[in-house]
Motif scaffolding. Sequence first.
Motif, PDB file in Angstrom:
ATOM      1  N   GLN A  97       0.847  -1.174   0.000  1.00 48.42           N
ATOM      2  CA  GLN A  97       0.000   0.000   0.000  1.00 48.42           C
ATOM      3  C   GLN A  97       0.890   1.233   0.000  1.00 48.42           C
ATOM      4  OE1 GLN A  97      -2.879   0.088   3.125  1.00 48.42           O
ATOM      5  NE2 GLN A  97      -4.088  -1.585   2.290  1.00 48.42           N
ATOM      6  N   ILE A  98       0.570   2.197  -0.857  1.00 50.88           N
ATOM      7  CA  ILE A  98       1.321   3.440  -0.926  1.00 50.88           C
ATOM      8  C   ILE A  98       0.357   4.596  -0.735  1.00 50.88           C
ATOM      9  CG2 ILE A  98       3.097   2.485  -2.448  1.00 50.88           C
ATOM     10  CD1 ILE A  98       1.748   3.849  -4.767  1.00 50.88           C
ATOM     11  N   GLU A  99       0.910   5.740  -0.338  1.00 52.79           N
ATOM     12  CA  GLU A  99       0.105   6.934  -0.095  1.00 52.79           C
ATOM     13  C   GLU A  99       0.534   8.017  -1.063  1.00 52.79           C
ATOM     14  OE1 GLU A  99      -0.924  10.148   3.468  1.00 52.79           O
ATOM     15  OE2 GLU A  99       0.255   8.344   3.875  1.00 52.79           O
ATOM     16  N   ASP A 101      -0.648  11.933  -2.220  1.00 51.11           N
ATOM     17  CA  ASP A 101      -1.514  13.083  -1.939  1.00 51.11           C
ATOM     18  C   ASP A 101      -2.538  12.787  -0.856  1.00 51.11           C
ATOM     19  OD1 ASP A 101      -0.299  14.832  -3.633  1.00 51.11           O
ATOM     20  OD2 ASP A 101      -1.630  14.439  -5.314  1.00 51.11           O
ATOM     21  N   GLY A 102      -2.101  12.038   0.153  1.00 53.24           N
ATOM     22  CA  GLY A 102      -2.982  11.724   1.265  1.00 53.24           C
ATOM     23  C   GLY A 102      -3.989  10.630   0.986  1.00 53.24           C
ATOM     24  N   ILE A 103      -3.906   9.958  -0.164  1.00 54.10           N
ATOM     25  CA  ILE A 103      -4.852   8.900  -0.530  1.00 54.10           C
ATOM     26  C   ILE A 103      -4.118   7.565  -0.512  1.00 54.10           C
ATOM     27  CG2 ILE A 103      -6.408   8.044  -2.314  1.00 54.10           C
ATOM     28  CD1 ILE A 103      -6.693  10.898  -3.306  1.00 54.10           C
ATOM     29  N   GLN A 104      -4.678   6.587   0.168  1.00 52.13           N
ATOM     30  CA  GLN A 104      -4.103   5.258   0.227  1.00 52.13           C
ATOM     31  C   GLN A 104      -4.463   4.476  -1.043  1.00 52.13           C
ATOM     32  OE1 GLN A 104      -2.102   3.917   2.505  1.00 52.13           O
ATOM     33  NE2 GLN A 104      -2.112   5.695   3.898  1.00 52.13           N
ATOM     34  N   ASN A 106      -4.009   0.780  -2.764  1.00 57.20           N
ATOM     35  CA  ASN A 106      -3.656  -0.620  -2.543  1.00 57.20           C
ATOM     36  C   ASN A 106      -3.315  -1.252  -3.889  1.00 57.20           C
ATOM     37  OD1 ASN A 106      -3.244  -3.176  -1.613  1.00 57.20           O
ATOM     38  ND2 ASN A 106      -5.363  -3.568  -1.020  1.00 57.20           N
TER      39      ASN A 106
END
Length: 296
Positions: A97-99, A101-104, A106
Amino acid sequence: MEDPIHGIGGTGYRPRAESRKMTRFKPAPPFGHLPAFRIFVSPQSLMAQRSRRSRAAETTAGASPNGSDPNQASDKSAPSKNEPIQVNPKVFNGDTQIEVDGIQVNLRNRYLAAFLAWLVPGAGHYYQGRHTKGTLFVISILSIWTLGFALGGFHVVYASWYPGDKRWHYFLQAGVGSAALPALVQGNRMRLATDNRGRTRQDYEPWWNGFMAPPHRPVDESEADEVAAWYARRGSGYEMGTWYTMIAGLLNFLVVYDAFGGPLAVPISGRKKRESEQSENSPDNEEAAAQFAETS
């Protein structure tokens, strides 16, 4: 009466006109006068020298009494420029999982997503839940590939590595995945139907009405063959169709990489936001705000 030795009236001074006549004349050098070189120092260089001196003075003044440098610990902790970049092992573990702009985001299994993206453009993004990108990729890439395939008379995509007809273009056209896989089946049937002399047997019939089937062998530029007939029927459309299908395959390679690596890990928008927040919270801005409050 003028004295010939001591000038007019014996005063010893010569008239101005006579002194000009007595001036020695220096001839110019044969190659002209050498240019005069001057050293100009720009204000920027002077300011840079002053800043270096001020930094050196601050370093000397901030040194500890025992002779140790207070910045020595920070220099040791900072990574050197020649040190290789350490890659997080989570990047290659298959479930990450990466982030952004503040969005996760998957990415799930990266390798499976990359394989699906190659098999069908955009399928890997649908598997990851990135439906907008998946829809964009499947429409744009398959449209370009289908357009090129139609421009070439549905004969520009085929697999052949035979003397006189080494179709290296197929390696790029196969980037679209399943859309180009029938050419491998037809190429294998053509290989089995070619005799030792390099000619196609008379009983050979391609499947699917010749869809992605290689031309009958032998293929020779000096003779009239099936490839020459394709060129004659389609003209420049055969070349244009070949390039369109190749470009579509190359674009899908980028889609496969995006499915494996995900979006940008360090987005530019977030970086600018953090830099602006740091500049607002800098000590210089706080001191200026305090001085303004005192004066007001």
